[in-house]
Design a protein around this motif. Sequence first.
Motif: not given
Length: 409
Positions: A381-393
């Motif tokens: 439950p503690g899992l969070t995105l470290a950089d939610p606004g900038r995924p790279t593909w």
Amino acid sequence: MTTHAPVLTERYLLSPDMIADPYGHLDALRDHAPVHWSPLHHAWLVTGYDQVMRCLRDPAVSADRVRPLMDAVPQGAREDAERAFGILSRWMVFNDPPEHRRLRQVFQEAFAARAVARYRAFTEKATRAVLARRATPGRTGDLLADVARPLPALVFARWLGVPPTDGPSFWYWNARVADLVLGTAQEESEYRASLQALVSLDDYLGALVARRRAEPGDDLISQVLREGRVGDSVTEEEFVGMLTQMAFAGGETTSNLIANTVLALHTRPDQLAAVRAEPELAQGAVEETLRLDGPSKMSIRTAARDLDLDGRTLRAGDRIFLVTAAANRDPARFPDPGRFDVRRSGATHLGFGFGAHFCIGAALARLVAVAAVRTLVCDHPGLTLADPGRPTWQPSLLNRGLTALPVHY
């Protein structure tokens, strides 16, 4: 007053903005003309759900694209290509009926849902083991490298019967083969490495088949050999060639499916909360990812003969992009198509294809992805995105895969 239909501006599908987010343009393209000739891509872009389905059913639309792959190889690497492309020509995904049917039947029993279900306990155990090692609470890491890649590698290697000691070489070869098939190889040196990797993978799997003949085990290769079709309906060379396809397809697709699903849930708090409250909805989350932002954007076909599609004449030899990423968002088929809904039901998405070329490994990919997503969501439950606004593909025309997914565990 005379009104004119709006002009659609062509966009190159491998441009950085299209790699980052192709969906707005694909939606506009589908609304403008679900069957559209693109001079920029020298191909027909088929984006409507019904039109893609028609192509997937029509024998005039051929899956054989080994020749275009060969044509993309730089001249300096061609001398290395002959055997590699002979191997690719044995992949069932690049064959049309009746050859496709003959090749696929060899694996039909091994890929049936009941056969895949035997690996459920192992998959769940492997998921817990990978997460215990890589997802330590309080640590920051890359979920793609920590979990989404190694977990399918573990399961698929076990399923194929690849000994753990052979794993590093086996998955290195697979990664290089992916560069060739998905079009991410660009330089001559990259093509040479990819072509050699495919030959090495074929050699390795040929030796593994010989070993399993002498010492059968509880794995895919042993099961198919016991059924007696190898040497009867298919040659051993064809069987080994198809195993290289299985090895490539299983890891890449499932890794991207896991990472894309985790990203989708962690950018939609309401859907994440729903899965945490009802863990069985992890299945719905995986299915919605396959529909809305799945690991495959399109498949490439060729017109085997002239055909009419939606009032447009496609000529023999024309290249056709079946853009399932657009078809899966077609409002004529999916209500509120841009909404990610883990409880969605109704129309069948095309994330694994359809008909004769429906992904034979879909049941195993789903098993692994659902196990990973459910465990990550419910046990971490503690899992969070470290950089939610900038995924790279990854810069690929065909697949939709992240380069990394930084997270806090």
